[in-house]
Design a protein around this motif. Structure first.
Motif, short mmCIF file in Angstrom:
data_model
loop_
_atom_site.label_atom_id
_atom_site.label_comp_id
_atom_site.label_asym_id
_atom_site.label_seq_id
_atom_site.Cartn_x
_atom_site.Cartn_y
_atom_site.Cartn_z
N SER A 199 30.37 3.61 38.63
CA SER A 199 31.28 4.69 38.27
C SER A 199 31.09 5.05 36.81
N ARG A 200 31.66 6.18 36.45
CA ARG A 200 31.66 6.62 35.06
C ARG A 200 33.07 6.43 34.50
N THR A 201 33.18 5.70 33.42
CA THR A 201 34.47 5.46 32.79
C THR A 201 34.53 6.27 31.49
N PRO A 202 35.71 6.39 30.87
CA PRO A 202 35.79 7.09 29.58
C PRO A 202 34.92 6.46 28.49
N ASP A 203 34.54 5.19 28.69
CA ASP A 203 33.69 4.50 27.71
C ASP A 203 32.22 4.54 28.06
N GLY A 204 31.89 5.12 29.22
CA GLY A 204 30.51 5.16 29.65
C GLY A 204 30.35 4.60 31.05
N PRO A 205 29.13 4.63 31.60
CA PRO A 205 28.91 4.15 32.97
C PRO A 205 29.05 2.64 33.09
N ALA A 206 29.39 2.20 34.29
CA ALA A 206 29.54 0.77 34.55
C ALA A 206 29.27 0.49 36.01
N THR A 207 28.83 -0.74 36.26
CA THR A 207 28.72 -1.23 37.63
C THR A 207 29.64 -2.44 37.74
N LEU A 208 30.62 -2.34 38.60
CA LEU A 208 31.61 -3.40 38.80
C LEU A 208 31.27 -4.18 40.06
N ASP A 209 31.31 -5.52 39.97
CA ASP A 209 31.02 -6.39 41.10
C ASP A 209 32.21 -7.33 41.28
N VAL A 210 32.91 -7.19 42.41
CA VAL A 210 34.08 -8.02 42.69
C VAL A 210 33.80 -8.84 43.94
N ARG A 211 33.95 -10.17 43.82
CA ARG A 211 33.70 -11.07 44.95
C ARG A 211 34.98 -11.82 45.30
N ARG A 212 35.18 -12.01 46.59
CA ARG A 212 36.28 -12.85 47.06
C ARG A 212 35.83 -14.31 46.96
N VAL A 213 36.60 -15.13 46.28
CA VAL A 213 36.27 -16.56 46.16
C VAL A 213 37.38 -17.42 46.77
#
Length: 313
Positions: free
Chosen positions: A54-68
């Protein structure tokens, strides 16, 4: 009221956020509005993991969320906007979704749907730009056509996402606003939707995406954009601002689906749907999500209409 606990730490020198929630989250059911098709190049969603560009106000990012664990998630992110993405990770999961005032016991079908989908949360992606274009693409066409067009747009005009996920960033609203309508045609989008996208994107670009994250005023502000009606505004507000009361009035199928679920009648109207949902005021959108995820669709009548791709015309 906050329903989750979050701890930020470092893993291999990179920030990581641990998210503890008070009740289980069904990732597939909750985050499905963010996925336009199984080929959506901006997101990968599984029952135990979501990776999203996604594109955030601070720049692009790739978020990775895992269920642990049943109620524990770990989030990492890369890119210039990684801190912003990590900050918004609990909202993206629906960890702050508030059930206060929701009374499923008012109708046995709603109560059963809530029982069967206890982990369905209303998410809050935070940015209107995330969903506005994919939702406009879905106006008056099938979901398959809309998903195909979104994939083509991202592949043609997007950019590689940070990190090694292989995902792509969607083009910005400013980039889409600058495209002439005929360039959309070869990607499966006809002139009317292309122009609505351009107008909406110009409005968002001029206001810097409304200048702050999506909130309770998002629905009303979206309606002020030319070409954005109640259907588009409701879908965008529900998933970007977590609006639990937003109902997609004008949808070809939803009014029938809700009427069938609550009365058994195979066909309904928007007015009838709103009448049936009235006892759940404040959570009508939540009821729509629950019923459409659990109750089978009403019977169809007549032959299927053959879909002719726009780029084949």
């Amino acid at each position: 009221m906050s329903t989750c606990g979050c701890v930020t730490s470092l893993r291999y020198g990179a920030p990581m956020r641990t998210i503890l929630v008070d009740r289980p989250i069904d990732l597939l059911a909750s985050l499905s509005p963010l996925v336009s098709s199984h080929r959506d190049p901006t997101i990968r969603l599984r029952h135990d993991r979501v990776v999203r560009a996604s594109r955030t106000p601070d720049g692009p990012a790739t978020l990775d969320v895992r269920r642990v664990g049943e109620r524990r998630f770990e989030a990492t992110a890369v890119g210039p906007g990684r801190d912003r993405a990590l900050e918004g990770a609990p909202d993206l999961l629906g960890a702050e979704d508030d059930l206060a005032g929701f009374a499923p016991q008012l109708d046995p079908t709603v109560a059963r749907a809530h029982h069967l989908r206890p982990g369905l949360r209303l998410i809050r992606s935070g940015q209107v730009e995330d969903l506005l274009v994919p939702t406009i693409l879905a106006q008056r066409v099938t979901g398959r056509e809309a998903g195909r067009a979104w994939t083509r747009i991202v592949q043609a005009w997007g950019a590689p996402a940070p990190g090694s996920s292989g995902l792509r960033l969607p083009p910005t609203c400013a980039q889409l606003a600058a495209r002439p309508y005929w360039e959309f045609h070869h990607l499966g989008v006809e002139r009317s939707r292309a122009r609505r996208i351009a107008v909406a994107c110009r409005e968002l670009a001029a206001s810097n995406g409304f200048r702050h994250p999506a909130d309770a005023t998002t629905y009303a502000r979206l309606l002020r954009i030319p070409g954005v009606g109640p259907w588009t505004a409701a879908l965008v507000a529900r998933s970007t601002a977590g609006d639990p009361d937003a109902v997609e009035v004008g949808d070809f199928h939803v009014k029938n689906h809700i009427t069938f679920a609550l009365t058994g009648d195979a066909r309904g109207s928007d007015d009838r749907m709103l009448e049936l949902l009235a006892p759940f005021a404040g959570h009508r959108g939540r009821v729509v999500r629950l019923l459409t995820s659990v109750v089978r669709r009403p019977p169809a009548f007549g032959p299927r209409r053959r879909v002719v791709p726009v780029d084949a015309l």
